[in-house]
Design a protein around this motif. Structure first.
Motif, PDB file in Angstrom:
ATOM      1  N   TRP A 140       1.192   4.426  -7.061  1.00 16.78           N
ATOM      2  CA  TRP A 140       0.525   3.795  -5.223  1.00 16.78           C
ATOM      3  C   TRP A 140      -0.602   4.682  -5.505  1.00 16.78           C
ATOM      4  O   TRP A 140      -1.579   4.690  -4.322  1.00 16.78           O
ATOM      5  CB  TRP A 140       1.324   4.819  -4.302  1.00 16.78           C
ATOM      6  CG  TRP A 140       2.960   3.126  -4.303  1.00 16.78           C
ATOM      7  CD1 TRP A 140       4.148   3.702  -5.106  1.00 16.78           C
ATOM      8  CD2 TRP A 140       2.852   2.322  -4.069  1.00 16.78           C
ATOM      9  NE1 TRP A 140       4.297   2.647  -5.185  1.00 16.78           N
ATOM     10  CE2 TRP A 140       4.592   1.768  -4.468  1.00 16.78           C
ATOM     11  CE3 TRP A 140       1.846   2.053  -3.389  1.00 16.78           C
ATOM     12  CZ2 TRP A 140       4.705   0.519  -3.607  1.00 16.78           C
ATOM     13  CZ3 TRP A 140       2.729   0.385  -2.574  1.00 16.78           C
ATOM     14  CH2 TRP A 140       4.074   0.480  -3.566  1.00 16.78           C
ATOM     15  N   TRP A 141      -1.166   5.787  -5.685  1.00 13.59           N
ATOM     16  CA  TRP A 141      -2.123   6.924  -5.995  1.00 13.59           C
ATOM     17  C   TRP A 141      -3.574   6.135  -6.122  1.00 13.59           C
ATOM     18  O   TRP A 141      -4.154   6.185  -5.719  1.00 13.59           O
ATOM     19  CB  TRP A 141      -1.915   8.156  -5.625  1.00 13.59           C
ATOM     20  CG  TRP A 141      -1.163   9.465  -4.392  1.00 13.59           C
ATOM     21  CD1 TRP A 141       0.022   9.422  -4.711  1.00 13.59           C
ATOM     22  CD2 TRP A 141      -1.319   9.104  -3.509  1.00 13.59           C
ATOM     23  NE1 TRP A 141       0.553  10.027  -3.832  1.00 13.59           N
ATOM     24  CE2 TRP A 141      -0.898   9.875  -3.066  1.00 13.59           C
ATOM     25  CE3 TRP A 141      -2.654   9.170  -2.072  1.00 13.59           C
ATOM     26  CZ2 TRP A 141      -0.691  10.007  -0.888  1.00 13.59           C
ATOM     27  CZ3 TRP A 141      -2.708   9.397  -1.408  1.00 13.59           C
ATOM     28  CH2 TRP A 141      -1.452   9.809  -0.371  1.00 13.59           C
ATOM     29  N   VAL A 142      -3.279   6.429  -7.514  1.00 11.72           N
ATOM     30  CA  VAL A 142      -3.865   5.469  -7.792  1.00 11.72           C
ATOM     31  C   VAL A 142      -4.595   4.274  -7.450  1.00 11.72           C
ATOM     32  O   VAL A 142      -6.539   3.556  -7.609  1.00 11.72           O
ATOM     33  CB  VAL A 142      -3.871   4.868  -9.770  1.00 11.72           C
ATOM     34  CG1 VAL A 142      -4.483   4.221 -10.510  1.00 11.72           C
ATOM     35  CG2 VAL A 142      -3.108   6.641 -10.496  1.00 11.72           C
ATOM     36  N   LEU A 143      -3.983   2.852  -6.993  1.00 16.13           N
ATOM     37  CA  LEU A 143      -4.593   1.710  -6.481  1.00 16.13           C
ATOM     38  C   LEU A 143      -4.348   2.231  -5.337  1.00 16.13           C
ATOM     39  O   LEU A 143      -4.961   1.399  -4.455  1.00 16.13           O
ATOM     40  CB  LEU A 143      -3.146   0.959  -6.668  1.00 16.13           C
ATOM     41  CG  LEU A 143      -2.955   0.636  -7.757  1.00 16.13           C
ATOM     42  CD1 LEU A 143      -2.034  -0.738  -7.710  1.00 16.13           C
ATOM     43  CD2 LEU A 143      -4.909  -0.381  -8.748  1.00 16.13           C
ATOM     44  N   TRP A 175      -5.294  -1.046  -0.999  1.00 15.11           N
ATOM     45  CA  TRP A 175      -4.374  -1.133  -0.334  1.00 15.11           C
ATOM     46  C   TRP A 175      -5.881  -0.708   0.927  1.00 15.11           C
ATOM     47  O   TRP A 175      -5.018  -0.847   2.418  1.00 15.11           O
ATOM     48  CB  TRP A 175      -3.014   0.581  -0.280  1.00 15.11           C
ATOM     49  CG  TRP A 175      -2.295  -0.176  -1.797  1.00 15.11           C
ATOM     50  CD1 TRP A 175      -2.046   0.549  -2.198  1.00 15.11           C
ATOM     51  CD2 TRP A 175      -2.293  -1.263  -1.461  1.00 15.11           C
ATOM     52  NE1 TRP A 175      -1.465   0.164  -3.636  1.00 15.11           N
ATOM     53  CE2 TRP A 175      -1.560  -1.282  -2.734  1.00 15.11           C
ATOM     54  CE3 TRP A 175      -1.329  -2.672  -1.398  1.00 15.11           C
ATOM     55  CZ2 TRP A 175      -0.557  -2.141  -3.725  1.00 15.11           C
ATOM     56  CZ3 TRP A 175      -0.860  -3.385  -1.805  1.00 15.11           C
ATOM     57  CH2 TRP A 175      -0.178  -3.195  -3.426  1.00 15.11           C
ATOM     58  N   VAL A 176      -6.092   1.153   1.688  1.00 12.70           N
ATOM     59  CA  VAL A 176      -7.050   0.854   2.379  1.00 12.70           C
ATOM     60  C   VAL A 176      -7.372   0.158   2.324  1.00 12.70           C
ATOM     61  O   VAL A 176      -7.536  -0.477   3.529  1.00 12.70           O
ATOM     62  CB  VAL A 176      -7.303   2.768   1.724  1.00 12.70           C
ATOM     63  CG1 VAL A 176      -8.281   3.290   2.655  1.00 12.70           C
ATOM     64  CG2 VAL A 176      -6.663   3.799   2.383  1.00 12.70           C
ATOM     65  N   LEU A 177      -8.737  -0.699   1.400  1.00  9.71           N
ATOM     66  CA  LEU A 177      -9.399  -1.691   2.036  1.00  9.71           C
ATOM     67  C   LEU A 177      -9.093  -2.796   2.648  1.00  9.71           C
ATOM     68  O   LEU A 177      -9.249  -3.138   3.608  1.00  9.71           O
ATOM     69  CB  LEU A 177      -9.991  -2.052   0.603  1.00  9.71           C
ATOM     70  CG  LEU A 177     -10.805  -3.681   0.758  1.00  9.71           C
ATOM     71  CD1 LEU A 177     -12.082  -2.797   1.451  1.00  9.71           C
ATOM     72  CD2 LEU A 177     -11.695  -3.858  -0.535  1.00  9.71           C
ATOM     73  N   LEU A 178      -7.650  -3.833   1.970  1.00  7.67           N
ATOM     74  CA  LEU A 178      -6.469  -4.103   2.837  1.00  7.67           C
ATOM     75  C   LEU A 178      -6.326  -4.281   4.045  1.00  7.67           C
ATOM     76  O   LEU A 178      -6.088  -4.848   5.021  1.00  7.67           O
ATOM     77  CB  LEU A 178      -5.031  -4.873   1.819  1.00  7.67           C
ATOM     78  CG  LEU A 178      -4.529  -5.280   1.853  1.00  7.67           C
ATOM     79  CD1 LEU A 178      -4.961  -7.350   1.890  1.00  7.67           C
ATOM     80  CD2 LEU A 178      -3.271  -5.814   1.187  1.00  7.67           C
TER      81      LEU A 178
END
Length: 67
Positions: free
Chosen positions: A23-26, A30-33
């Motif tokens: 979750w932290w790696v990706l 998620w923030v961009l989405l």
């Protein structure tokens, strides 16, 4: 350029250099989405407000034309 950060983090995770959750790696993705969704929602609200204002203006214009 923004895709490089998750790719580097994923490579570090796969090489066992960092012990982060996926979750932290990706999370940059998620923030961009989430940012894109907020911008899209804002644009949709502005569009709806503009359509409503145009509709109001047209009704008012039609009333004055009929007199």
């Amino acid at each position: 350029m923004y895709v490089v950060i998750p790719a580097v983090l994923a490579a570090l995770k796969l090489a066992d250099v960092i012990d982060w959750s996926w979750w932290w790696v990706l999370s940059p993705l998620w923030v961009l989405l989430a940012l894109m969704l907020v911008v899209a929602a804002g644009c949709a609200l502005l569009l709806l407000a503009g359509v409503g204002a145009l509709e109001h203006w047209l009704r008012r214009w039609r009333r004055t034309e009929g007199q």
